[in-house]
Design an enzyme around this catalytic site. Structure first.
Site, mmCIF file in Angstrom:
data_model
loop_
_atom_site.group_PDB
_atom_site.id
_atom_site.type_symbol
_atom_site.label_atom_id
_atom_site.label_comp_id
_atom_site.label_asym_id
_atom_site.label_seq_id
_atom_site.Cartn_x
_atom_site.Cartn_y
_atom_site.Cartn_z
ATOM 1 N N HIS A 123 -14.434 44.485 35.409
ATOM 2 C CA HIS A 123 -15.324 45.134 34.445
ATOM 3 C C HIS A 123 -16.718 45.250 35.061
ATOM 4 O O HIS A 123 -17.326 46.307 35.032
ATOM 5 C CB HIS A 123 -15.373 44.335 33.144
ATOM 6 C CG HIS A 123 -16.174 44.989 32.063
ATOM 7 N ND1 HIS A 123 -16.128 44.585 30.743
ATOM 8 C CD2 HIS A 123 -17.074 46.012 32.089
ATOM 9 C CE1 HIS A 123 -16.935 45.347 30.017
ATOM 10 N NE2 HIS A 123 -17.532 46.204 30.814
ATOM 11 N N PHE A 177 -18.288 55.026 34.581
ATOM 12 C CA PHE A 177 -18.217 53.573 34.391
ATOM 13 C C PHE A 177 -18.972 52.852 35.503
ATOM 14 O O PHE A 177 -19.739 51.925 35.252
ATOM 15 C CB PHE A 177 -16.739 53.171 34.387
ATOM 16 C CG PHE A 177 -16.473 51.707 34.152
ATOM 17 C CD1 PHE A 177 -17.254 50.949 33.295
ATOM 18 C CD2 PHE A 177 -15.405 51.084 34.788
ATOM 19 C CE1 PHE A 177 -16.989 49.604 33.081
ATOM 20 C CE2 PHE A 177 -15.125 49.750 34.576
ATOM 21 C CZ PHE A 177 -15.916 49.001 33.722
ATOM 22 N N GLU A 181 -22.367 50.356 35.310
ATOM 23 C CA GLU A 181 -22.390 48.977 35.821
ATOM 24 C C GLU A 181 -23.487 48.789 36.865
ATOM 25 O O GLU A 181 -24.160 47.755 36.890
ATOM 26 C CB GLU A 181 -21.020 48.613 36.398
ATOM 27 C CG GLU A 181 -19.925 48.487 35.358
ATOM 28 C CD GLU A 181 -20.230 47.437 34.313
ATOM 29 O OE1 GLU A 181 -20.663 46.318 34.673
ATOM 30 O OE2 GLU A 181 -20.045 47.720 33.103
ATOM 31 N N HIS A 185 -26.478 46.556 35.389
ATOM 32 C CA HIS A 185 -26.309 45.186 35.899
ATOM 33 C C HIS A 185 -26.644 45.050 37.381
ATOM 34 O O HIS A 185 -27.336 44.112 37.783
ATOM 35 C CB HIS A 185 -24.875 44.721 35.646
ATOM 36 C CG HIS A 185 -24.469 44.719 34.209
ATOM 37 N ND1 HIS A 185 -24.975 43.821 33.290
ATOM 38 C CD2 HIS A 185 -23.615 45.526 33.521
ATOM 39 C CE1 HIS A 185 -24.443 44.059 32.104
ATOM 40 N NE2 HIS A 185 -23.618 45.094 32.215
#
Length: 315
Positions: A123, A177, A181, A185
């Site tokens: 993830h 996606f 990320e 992050h």
């Protein structure tokens, strides 16, 4: 700080003579990995996931300067942002995620038929604080797919999106996606990780080294649509393998995510923070019952869903 840069070389690629020589001379290479990369025939045991040595060639950085494209984060990092305390590697269980699929699209990893994921997938690699909060959107650096073009095959297999929706980015738009990320992050992982490429390749390396799927399979926790497993047993299997407590997130009674935590040098540490009791700390505030399931990964193919799709939209 990361002193070496790991470059993934996927076995399906035509690596050529230079790669064969590199892995042959690498102290990290086993006989089986040398045979695989160099094209030598050998009989190997079947594995759930490829071993780490089949994928990695360690390259010592000789250049003193950072290439211009990879220096962007160094220049744009928010100096006012408090440095994070540890990393969490968040893993998704496709057997739980894919049962929610209602629509298929080319970008949904659940819609690849027989090529849909059957192991825990990534993830994200998340910088977190010990107080339970986390930094986000720490740089003006936008995601550039060209920076990770050499990693695309590995990312598609081990870090796929398991939905069709576009993800929000840090600059007011929508993106992939991976873009979400990295921007949310990855940009906050400075100074341990300094650029987009290193963020993704580091996450892949940690994922291969700490192979959760293999650990659980070897302990007897295999995908099943009928079996329920003791949550404490799953936790113990991870603790025995990595000497650190994970954090587990459930959707109803099904394992949805499993997170491994690491110090900044990527040595395992407990995910537990604060003063919560241990069972709460390793199950995301008690989101999991005492007995949990690992639903069998399911597959659909783009162009039409098959009968496995669950009728329970809230799973």
């Amino acid at each position: 700080m990361i002193g070496t840069l790991w470059k993934l070389q996927i076995g399906a690629f035509n690596l050529g003579t230079n790669a064969c020589a590199s892995i042959t001379n690498s102290p990290f290479s086993s006989a089986s990995s040398i045979n695989r990369v160099c094209g030598r025939k050998t009989r190997e045991p079947k594995q759930t996931m490829p071993s780490l040595t089949l994928f990695l060639v360690v390259l010592v950085l000789a250049a003193a300067e950072t290439p211009p494209a990879r220096a962007a984060l160094l220049e744009s990092f928010d100096a006012q942002q408090r440095e994070f305390d540890y990393f969490a590697l968040a893993l998704q269980w496709p057997g739980t995620y894919c049962r929610r699929t209602r629509h298929c699209c080319p970008t949904n990893g659940c819609c690849r038929g027989s090529n849909s994921p059957t192991v825990f997938t990534i993830h994200g690699l998340w910088p977190d604080y010990n107080d339970g909060t986390w930094p986000a959107c720490c740089s003006r650096s936008s995601f550039d797919p060209k920076e990770i073009s050499t990693l695309t095959n590995a990312l598609e297999q081990y870090w796929p999106s398991l939905s069709c929706g576009s993800s929000s980015t840090c600059h007011g738009g929508k993106g992939s996606f991976w873009a979400h990320e990295w921007e949310k992050h990855g940009t906050c992982s400075y100074p341990v990780i300094r650029n987009e490429y290193d963020y993704f390749v580091t996450a892949l390396n940690v994922y291969f080294k700490y192979n959760v799927t293999d650990v659980l399979n070897e302990a007897g926790y295999v995908p099943s649509n009928t079996e329920k497993y003791p949550l404490g047993g799953i936790i113990s299997a991870i603790e025995n393998a990595f000497h650190a407590s994970p954090l587990i997130v459930c959707s109803k009674d099904a394992v949805e995510e499993l997170r491994l935590c690491f110090y900044k040098d990527f040595k395992p540490r407990d995910c537990a923070v604060g003063s919560d009791i241990k069972i709460d700390m390793v199950t995301s505030k008690g989101s999991c019952p005492r007995y949990v399931s690992l639903p069998e990964p399911v597959s659909a193919r783009y162009g039409g869903l098959q009968s496995w799709i669950s009728d329970d939209a809230t799973l």
